[in-house]
Design a protein around this motif. Structure first.
Motif, PDB file in Angstrom:
ATOM      1  N   MET A 425      31.315  16.591 -14.707  1.00 11.70           N
ATOM      2  CA  MET A 425      30.345  17.371 -14.129  1.00 11.70           C
ATOM      3  C   MET A 425      29.221  17.740 -15.264  1.00 11.70           C
ATOM      4  N   TRP A 426      29.588  17.907 -16.675  1.00 10.54           N
ATOM      5  CA  TRP A 426      28.807  18.308 -17.612  1.00 10.54           C
ATOM      6  C   TRP A 426      27.979  17.082 -17.975  1.00 10.54           C
ATOM      7  N   THR A 427      28.622  15.972 -17.762  1.00  6.59           N
ATOM      8  CA  THR A 427      27.737  14.629 -18.169  1.00  6.59           C
ATOM      9  C   THR A 427      26.498  14.582 -17.187  1.00  6.59           C
ATOM     10  N   ILE A 428      26.905  14.451 -15.898  1.00  7.52           N
ATOM     11  CA  ILE A 428      26.055  14.198 -14.660  1.00  7.52           C
ATOM     12  C   ILE A 428      24.881  15.471 -14.844  1.00  7.52           C
ATOM     13  N   THR A 429      25.095  16.608 -14.973  1.00  4.09           N
ATOM     14  CA  THR A 429      24.082  17.615 -14.738  1.00  4.09           C
ATOM     15  C   THR A 429      23.295  17.483 -16.234  1.00  4.09           C
ATOM     16  N   GLY A 430      23.593  16.850 -17.309  1.00  2.80           N
ATOM     17  CA  GLY A 430      23.033  16.696 -18.464  1.00  2.80           C
ATOM     18  C   GLY A 430      22.044  15.917 -18.612  1.00  2.80           C
ATOM     19  N   ALA A 454       3.172  18.930 -18.057  1.00  2.72           N
ATOM     20  CA  ALA A 454       4.307  19.477 -17.731  1.00  2.72           C
ATOM     21  C   ALA A 454       5.092  18.238 -16.846  1.00  2.72           C
ATOM     22  N   MET A 455       4.371  17.534 -15.870  1.00  2.00           N
ATOM     23  CA  MET A 455       5.136  16.368 -15.343  1.00  2.00           C
ATOM     24  C   MET A 455       5.486  15.414 -16.079  1.00  2.00           C
ATOM     25  N   THR A 456       4.701  14.846 -17.038  1.00  2.00           N
ATOM     26  CA  THR A 456       5.084  13.912 -18.071  1.00  2.00           C
ATOM     27  C   THR A 456       6.328  14.433 -18.887  1.00  2.00           C
ATOM     28  N   SER A 457       6.176  15.663 -19.414  1.00  3.93           N
ATOM     29  CA  SER A 457       7.525  15.846 -20.140  1.00  3.93           C
ATOM     30  C   SER A 457       8.508  16.002 -19.563  1.00  3.93           C
ATOM     31  N   ILE A 458       8.546  16.259 -18.171  1.00  2.00           N
ATOM     32  CA  ILE A 458       9.991  16.163 -17.334  1.00  2.00           C
ATOM     33  C   ILE A 458      10.307  14.737 -17.293  1.00  2.00           C
ATOM     34  N   LEU A 459       9.498  13.951 -16.998  1.00  2.00           N
ATOM     35  CA  LEU A 459       9.531  12.434 -16.852  1.00  2.00           C
ATOM     36  C   LEU A 459      10.261  12.165 -18.250  1.00  2.00           C
ATOM     37  N   PHE A 460       9.805  12.421 -19.323  1.00  2.00           N
ATOM     38  CA  PHE A 460      10.083  11.807 -20.746  1.00  2.00           C
ATOM     39  C   PHE A 460      11.353  12.433 -20.868  1.00  2.00           C
ATOM     40  N   SER A 461      11.908  13.595 -20.757  1.00  2.00           N
ATOM     41  CA  SER A 461      13.170  14.106 -21.067  1.00  2.00           C
ATOM     42  C   SER A 461      14.232  13.594 -20.107  1.00  2.00           C
ATOM     43  N   VAL A 462      13.959  13.435 -18.572  1.00  2.00           N
ATOM     44  CA  VAL A 462      15.126  12.713 -17.664  1.00  2.00           C
ATOM     45  C   VAL A 462      15.383  11.525 -18.137  1.00  2.00           C
ATOM     46  N   LEU A 463      14.403  10.501 -18.401  1.00  2.00           N
ATOM     47  CA  LEU A 463      14.603   9.477 -18.483  1.00  2.00           C
ATOM     48  C   LEU A 463      15.073   9.207 -20.099  1.00  2.00           C
ATOM     49  N   TRP A 541      26.126  18.667 -25.719  1.00  2.00           N
ATOM     50  CA  TRP A 541      24.689  18.726 -26.371  1.00  2.00           C
ATOM     51  C   TRP A 541      23.679  18.237 -25.162  1.00  2.00           C
ATOM     52  N   TYR A 542      24.082  17.909 -24.189  1.00  2.00           N
ATOM     53  CA  TYR A 542      23.163  16.960 -23.350  1.00  2.00           C
ATOM     54  C   TYR A 542      22.083  18.037 -22.793  1.00  2.00           C
ATOM     55  N   LYS A 543      22.807  19.136 -22.288  1.00  2.00           N
ATOM     56  CA  LYS A 543      21.671  20.148 -21.703  1.00  2.00           C
ATOM     57  C   LYS A 543      20.660  20.710 -22.888  1.00  2.00           C
ATOM     58  N   VAL A 544      21.291  21.064 -24.118  1.00  2.00           N
ATOM     59  CA  VAL A 544      20.393  21.446 -24.956  1.00  2.00           C
ATOM     60  C   VAL A 544      19.260  20.533 -25.515  1.00  2.00           C
ATOM     61  N   LEU A 545      19.630  18.981 -25.629  1.00  2.00           N
ATOM     62  CA  LEU A 545      18.841  17.914 -26.014  1.00  2.00           C
ATOM     63  C   LEU A 545      17.798  17.758 -24.998  1.00  2.00           C
ATOM     64  N   GLY A 546      18.150  17.792 -23.635  1.00  2.00           N
ATOM     65  CA  GLY A 546      17.066  17.696 -22.479  1.00  2.00           C
ATOM     66  C   GLY A 546      16.120  18.824 -22.595  1.00  2.00           C
TER      67      GLY A 546
END
Length: 610
Positions: A425-430, A454-463, A541-546
């Motif tokens: 769960m922690w990995t997927i939601t990360g 804002a839009m490009t920052s979301i794409l950058f973080s998720v990818l 750390w995944y959520k923090v890094l995102g």
């Protein structure tokens, strides 16, 4: 000698039976069925007998007349899914008590919610938290974040119901998918009929079951182990109280990653996730919301402490005689029901109470998420394409809830293959949780950021997070990351009166203790001898890094794509302390600059009255 020998033999037989054919007594079934009946009855009451208008406002926000205490209890309940009740004790059993710092992260989370996030929603009269992103940035940003919310629900909702079904199957022998079908159907039934009021009031009932259960587990487990002093002594000797303050991000759980990840998780789940925001904004005023969040914070800390400490009690009880090492328990997520059956199986109704607790936690999470999911899907994906009426809206939302309930049942077949549910769960939601929290905070803190940034920052973080997580999973599969648990043994079974459990499965134990060869250079839960790689960092750390990646992209890009000077935004879209740093024009001057739809005097009077 015959008395103790007979007792040990009977315990061995009971332990062996627990592996394959555990059974409830009639009292246990009565307790469990009573909990489900009460939950369904609440849905029937609010669906058919409560006097309320058949409107979306009533269905999703209770007519904005909800009370602070029930909402607080509901918020606590929905954070305690069956995954938490089952997997968090196991996390502390196998890797030590560092997870408690993620629980304590609720202490700074509550003031962040009260003074930074929730005022923005109330000041802008937000019903759907994703509305805020459209107000602050643009429609595309809202649509993308809404899509991540929908995808998260598809990934996580089957997990919420499968875990308690696993526990029930462990103690009854009933087919796990049959249980999942029956209980998911009951949850869909009362959520569909009663709306947010049914969700909140079933949460209140279920919270009572959860609190009573975790306290009973703590008290009985401590007594059976020999007292609190013995629990603390064994846990300390077994290394479960070795708190880790090292800065190496590859270590599975430390003070730093548990605290920061917990802070991001609770902020995102309670303050920036529609399932909770929907309940918070259903309160009549911001003052009620503050009171509710404070009470929820205290309630969360109490029940989560007992849940976490249950893992320490469980370790102390099995210190020197590990059921997993012995082969009695096939994987960590089955430890908790095994433990409950061991310490409470001889008390009529107590196993039923614990299983009711696990199901209560999952039902509260599932019902809240189903209700908010239906609202988001309708208003973002269905309403723009139909002629909206209140009757149609309620009809569509109920159909969405039914469809998702069916999906949860089918999804159980996939969840069954997971090993560590908490880590999964922690990995997927990360992948996206950090980005979602980051984009809300970006909007509330950084006025110069516009919709394109804002839009490009979301794409950058998720990818970027998707790339990191996929490569990390490849390293795990290759054996380069191997989270071996803290050691336990089987050498004290006889001395502690648990030796017959080992003797009953001696052949199995020998087979299970043979370790597979691992690569020479490996990252473990407690250190690494490999060269540093971002793919080896702990999943905590995944959520923090995102979230950090959002600001890493957005702040410099806000100087490339500068905000339009002619585009003026309301100061209410920023957090209160940010507003104080802005040069806000006088309200009268602002009115003079904007085109008026009514006479100036009337508009000014209304503005003054507000």
């Amino acid at each position: 000698m015959s008395g103790p020998t007979t007792t040990l033999a009977s315990r061995a037989a009971a332990a062996a039976a627990q592996v394959e054919d555990l059974s409830f007594g009639s009292t246990d079934y009565t307790v469990f069925i009573l909990m489900l009946t009460v939950s369904a009855s609440i849905g029937v009451y609010f669906g058919f007998f409560a006097k309320a208008k058949n409107t979306t406002e009533e269905y999703l926000r209770g007519g904005k007349k909800m009370q602070a205490l029930p909402i607080a209890i509901s918020l606590v309940s929905s954070q305690l899914s069956g995954v938490a009740i089952m997997s968090i004790p196991t996390e502390n059993y196998t890797y030590g008590f560092n997870f408690i710092f993620a629980v304590l992260a609720m202490i700074p989370t509550v003031p962040i919610l009260i003074y930074i996030i929730v005022p923005v929603f109330y000041d802008n009269n937000v019903v759907n938290c994703y509305e805020y992103l459209e107000m602050r940035f643009n429609k595309r940003t809202r649509q993308f974040v809404t899509l991540t919310f929908v995808l998260n629900q598809f990934l996580m909702l089957p997990v919420y119901m499968f875990i308690p079904s696993l526990a029930f199957s462990q103690v009854t022998g009933i087919n796990i998918h049959l249980i999942n079908t029956v209980v998911s159907s009951i949850c869909v039934f009362y959520t569909m009929l009663g709306g947010i009021k049914a969700v909140v009031w079933t949460d209140v009932v279920q919270a009572g079951v959860m609190l009573l259960s975790v306290i009973m587990v703590g008290v009985l487990g401590t007594m059976r182990t020999g007292g609190l002093g013995t629990v603390l002594e064994y846990a300390s000797e077994g290394g479960r109280f070795n708190f880790d303050f090292r800065l190496d991000p590859r270590i599975r759980a430390t003070f730093w990653n548990s605290m920061t990840s917990g802070l991001l998780l609770w902020t995102g789940k309670i303050g920036l996730d529609q399932s909770c925001v929907q309940r918070i904004v259903s309160l009549p005023s911001y003052a009620h919301a503050k009171k509710s969040l404070v009470v929820a914070g205290f309630g969360f800390l109490i029940i989560m402490f007992f849940t976490s400490f249950a893992g320490i009690i469980m370790f102390a009880y099995y210190y020197g005689c590990d059921p997993m090492l012995a082969g009695l328990v096939s994987k960590p997520d089955k430890m908790m029901p095994f433990f409950i059956q061991d310490i409470m199986g001889n008390l009529p109704g107590m196993p039923g109470l614990f299983i009711s607790c696990v199901f209560s936690a999952s039902l509260s999470s599932l019902s809240a998420n189903l209700n908010s999911f239906a609202g988001v899907v309708y208003f973002d994906y269905i309403k723009p394409h139909i002629r909206h009426t209140e009757a149609r809206a309620n009809g569509f939302m109920k159909l969405v809830i039914i469809a998702m309930g069916g999906y949860c049942i089918v999804g159980g077949f996939i969840v069954q293959r997971f090993n560590s549910i908490l880590q999964t769960m922690w990995t997927i939601t990360g992948i996206n949780t950090g980005a979602v929290v980051g984009i809300f905070l970006l909007g509330m803190f950084v006025p110069r950021v516009n919709g394109k940034v804002a839009m490009t920052s979301i794409l950058f973080s998720v990818l970027a997070m998707l790339w990191v997580i996929v490569n990390a999973q490849m390293n795990i599969k290759a054996g380069l990351i191997k989270y071996e648990v803290l050691p336990n043994t089987l050498d004290q079974c006889e001395a502690r009166g648990l030796d017959t459990i080992f003797n009953a499965i001696n052949r199995t134990a020998t087979a299970t203790t043979t370790a597979a060869p691992v690569p020479t250079n490996v990252t473990t839960a407690f250190g690494s001898n490999r060269d540093f790689s971002v793919y080896d960092i702990s999943f905590y750390w995944y959520k923090v890094l995102g979230a950090i990646l959002i600001f890493v992209w957005a702040v410099p890009m806000s100087y490339v794509w500068r905000p339009d000077r002619n585009e003026k935004q309301s100061p209410k879209l920023y957090s209160p302390f940010v507003r104080n740093m802005l040069n806000v024009p006088d309200p009268v001057l602002e009115l003079e600059e904007l085109p008026l739809k009514e006479p100036l005097t009337k508009a000014v009077q209304e503005n003054g009255a507000a």
